[in-house]
Motif scaffolding. Structure first.
Motif, short mmCIF file in Angstrom:
data_model
loop_
_atom_site.label_atom_id
_atom_site.label_comp_id
_atom_site.label_asym_id
_atom_site.label_seq_id
_atom_site.Cartn_x
_atom_site.Cartn_y
_atom_site.Cartn_z
N THR A 20 13.79 36.14 61.30
CA THR A 20 15.14 36.13 61.84
C THR A 20 16.14 35.90 60.72
O THR A 20 15.94 35.01 59.90
N PRO A 21 17.21 36.68 60.65
CA PRO A 21 18.19 36.50 59.57
C PRO A 21 18.88 35.15 59.68
O PRO A 21 19.11 34.69 60.76
N HIS A 47 21.85 47.59 72.03
CA HIS A 47 22.79 47.61 73.16
C HIS A 47 24.10 46.96 72.75
O HIS A 47 24.17 46.23 71.76
N ALA A 48 25.13 47.23 73.51
CA ALA A 48 26.47 46.73 73.18
C ALA A 48 27.04 45.95 74.34
O ALA A 48 26.68 46.18 75.50
N GLN A 71 10.75 45.51 72.48
CA GLN A 71 12.10 45.68 71.93
C GLN A 71 13.12 45.93 73.04
O GLN A 71 12.85 46.68 73.98
N ALA A 124 26.85 42.91 64.82
CA ALA A 124 26.24 42.57 66.10
C ALA A 124 26.26 41.07 66.36
O ALA A 124 26.20 40.27 65.43
N ALA A 177 27.89 45.23 69.30
CA ALA A 177 26.58 45.84 69.45
C ALA A 177 25.47 44.85 69.16
O ALA A 177 25.67 43.86 68.49
N VAL A 178 24.33 45.13 69.70
CA VAL A 178 23.14 44.35 69.41
C VAL A 178 22.10 45.31 68.91
O VAL A 178 21.79 46.30 69.56
N LEU A 179 21.59 45.05 67.73
CA LEU A 179 20.66 45.99 67.12
C LEU A 179 19.23 45.64 67.50
O LEU A 179 18.90 44.48 67.75
N PRO A 180 18.36 46.64 67.53
CA PRO A 180 16.98 46.37 67.89
C PRO A 180 16.21 45.73 66.75
O PRO A 180 16.60 45.84 65.59
N ALA A 181 15.14 45.11 67.11
CA ALA A 181 14.27 44.56 66.08
C ALA A 181 13.43 45.70 65.55
O ALA A 181 12.44 46.10 66.13
N THR A 182 13.87 46.29 64.47
CA THR A 182 13.23 47.50 63.97
C THR A 182 12.11 47.22 63.00
O THR A 182 11.33 48.09 62.67
N THR A 183 12.05 45.98 62.52
CA THR A 183 11.01 45.66 61.54
C THR A 183 10.09 44.58 62.10
O THR A 183 10.37 43.41 61.95
N PRO A 184 9.04 45.01 62.79
CA PRO A 184 8.13 44.01 63.36
C PRO A 184 7.60 43.09 62.26
O PRO A 184 7.23 43.54 61.18
N GLY A 185 7.62 41.85 62.57
CA GLY A 185 7.06 40.89 61.63
C GLY A 185 8.08 40.31 60.67
O GLY A 185 7.77 39.35 59.98
N SER A 186 9.25 40.89 60.58
CA SER A 186 10.24 40.32 59.65
C SER A 186 10.82 39.04 60.26
O SER A 186 10.71 38.80 61.44
N TYR A 209 23.91 39.41 68.00
CA TYR A 209 22.58 38.93 67.62
C TYR A 209 21.70 40.10 67.19
O TYR A 209 21.89 41.23 67.64
N VAL A 230 17.79 39.81 66.56
CA VAL A 230 16.62 38.94 66.45
C VAL A 230 15.36 39.76 66.20
O VAL A 230 15.13 40.77 66.87
N THR A 231 14.58 39.32 65.26
CA THR A 231 13.28 39.95 65.02
C THR A 231 12.22 38.86 65.08
O THR A 231 12.50 37.68 64.84
#
Lengths: 218, 194
Positions: free
Chosen positions: A217-218, B185-186, B181, B55, A206-215, B57, B59-60
């Motif tokens: 990159t891990p 997705h997977a 955003q 996941a 899965a790919v998670l959304p960027a839920t925290t604008p401004g944070s 990736y 990315v934020t």
């Protein structure tokens, strides 16, 4: 007269030979003999298969034509493998011994241990099913897995002599869920956690959304 | 000879003759051969990956042109030969704003460089990709998905993949004052026995 007597002796001899063969017939199913004339021992061959979650070393044939000592004697065939958790999360280990040629199902006991846990301990029969996940390997951690085989005590020779059993060791990692994840997966509204090594015909990540604008990159 | 006695004798002779004839009819030499131990069992189709549910990736705060590379290892453990294709879930939003490149290769060592590190990754065909285009354009079904190996998978096969996700540069004024955003997705590797 002499000719008749000779003929009678010959006939008697042949009849005796025939009777001897007939008497020996019930024992014609004796177990196969080894090269030295001793009964051929039982043998086991073990192969190891790569796993998506656990690095298995070595893979391929790890035990070839290993002979069993007689039932009750020590020193049965044994396998030693290294397993490494190649995922980023802690995993429990599950294993099975898929039968390729199951000739000693009812004659052999098997014990497998690793990561501080006993994964299998009992008859070879039934080890084709996945074991309950046991032990814990954190990400990158390795363990030595030992598998030992022995013949059951009190077996008759017919149950094992000359038989060759072939098994394939297969492993899978079962991710350890955190309490929060367990709660989430029990909730009816929760989505299925994606990406776990799937036992079926597909694997998802899965790919998670960027839920925290401004944070960052891990 | 009395008539009754004659009749009984005749019946006896006919009966005896019939019995002998009957024995002749039912008598036979026989032989059989039996084939035992018949069984049938299916083969398996099974595939997995080393992500452990994490996941590829996440990315934020991605800036224009910023790329993120992540790698994953996929292992086939089924007994039947299979064709494996890669596709994404149908849950992407604003997918034209991102570029995705997927390369196939080998060389990862997840035990020393844990997932999703790409250390050691060597692409099978440098410069070539399974896919290189917008995220929205990545196929969403098995049939449309790129062949994940280009050949049938056999038991024990392992293939490494490198995902490169990029925020596409867009100089249009005032279009980036809010977060764009992709949505969660997977990616799925699906194995099918032919």
């Amino acid at each position: 007269m002499g000719g008749t007597q000779q003929l009678a002796r010959l006939a008697g001899g042949l009849a005796g030979l025939g009777l001897a063969f007939a008497a020996a017939a019930p024992f014609s199913g004796v177990p196969p003999q080894g090269v030295s004339g001793k009964p051929a021992p039982a043998q086991v061959e073990v192969r190891a298969l790569a796993s998506p979650e656990l690095e298995v070393n070595p893979v391929g044939t790890v035990l070839a034509s290993a002979e069993f000592p007689p039932p009750g004697e020590r020193g049965g065939p044994a396998v030693k493998l290294t397993l490494v958790n190649q995922t980023p999360v802690p995993q429990r280990i599950s294993m099975r011994m898929a039968p390729i040629a199951s000739a000693l199902d009812d004659a052999v006991l098997v014990r497998a241990s690793g990561a501080g846990a006993v994964l299998l301990d009992g008859p070879l029969k039934g080890t084709g099913a996945w074991s309950l996940p046991a032990g814990v390997l954190s990400s990158g951690e390795s363990t030595t897995l030992r598998v030992r085989f022995k013949l059951k005590k009190g077996l008759s020779g017919d149950a094992y002599r000359g038989r060759i059993d072939i098994r394939q060791l297969e492993f899978k990692g079962v991710p350890i869920q955190t309490p929060a994840e367990e709660e989430e997966s029990e909730s009816p509204a929760a989505t299925t956690p994606a990406g776990a090594g799937s036992p079926g015909g597909n694997a998802s990540a899965a790919v998670l959304p960027a839920t925290t604008p401004g944070s960052t990159t891990p | 000879m009395p008539r009754t006695r004659k009749l009984l004798l005749t019946t006896l002779v006919v009966g005896a003759t019939s019995a002998v004839a009957g024995l002749g009819v039912f008598a036979a030499f026989t032989a059989q051969t039996t084939n035992t131990g018949n069984q049938i069992a299916s083969g398996t189709v099974a595939i997995g990956q080393n992500s452990g549910g994490v996941a590829i990736y996440n990315v934020t705060n991605g800036g224009p042109g910023q790329t993120t590379q992540r790698c994953i290892r996929v292992t086939y453990t089924g007994t039947l030969p299979a064709t494996v294709k890669l596709f994404r879930s149908n849950t992407v939003t604003q997918g034209t704003a991102f570029n995705l490149q997927v390369e196939r290769g080998s060389g990862l060592n997840p035990t020393t460089n844990p997932y999703p590190s790409c250390t050691g990754f060597t692409p099978d065909s440098p410069g070539g990709s399974l896919y290189n285009g917008t995220l929205i354009g990545f196929p969403t079904s098995y049939l449309a998905g790129p062949d994940a190996k280009g050949a049938a998978w056999a038991q024990g096969d392992t293939v490494d993949y490198r995902f490169t996700i990029t925020v596409i540069d867009d100089p249009t004024p005032n279009t980036h004052d809010t977060v764009i955003q992709s949505g969660s997705h997977a990616f799925t590797w699906e194995a099918r026995n032919n």
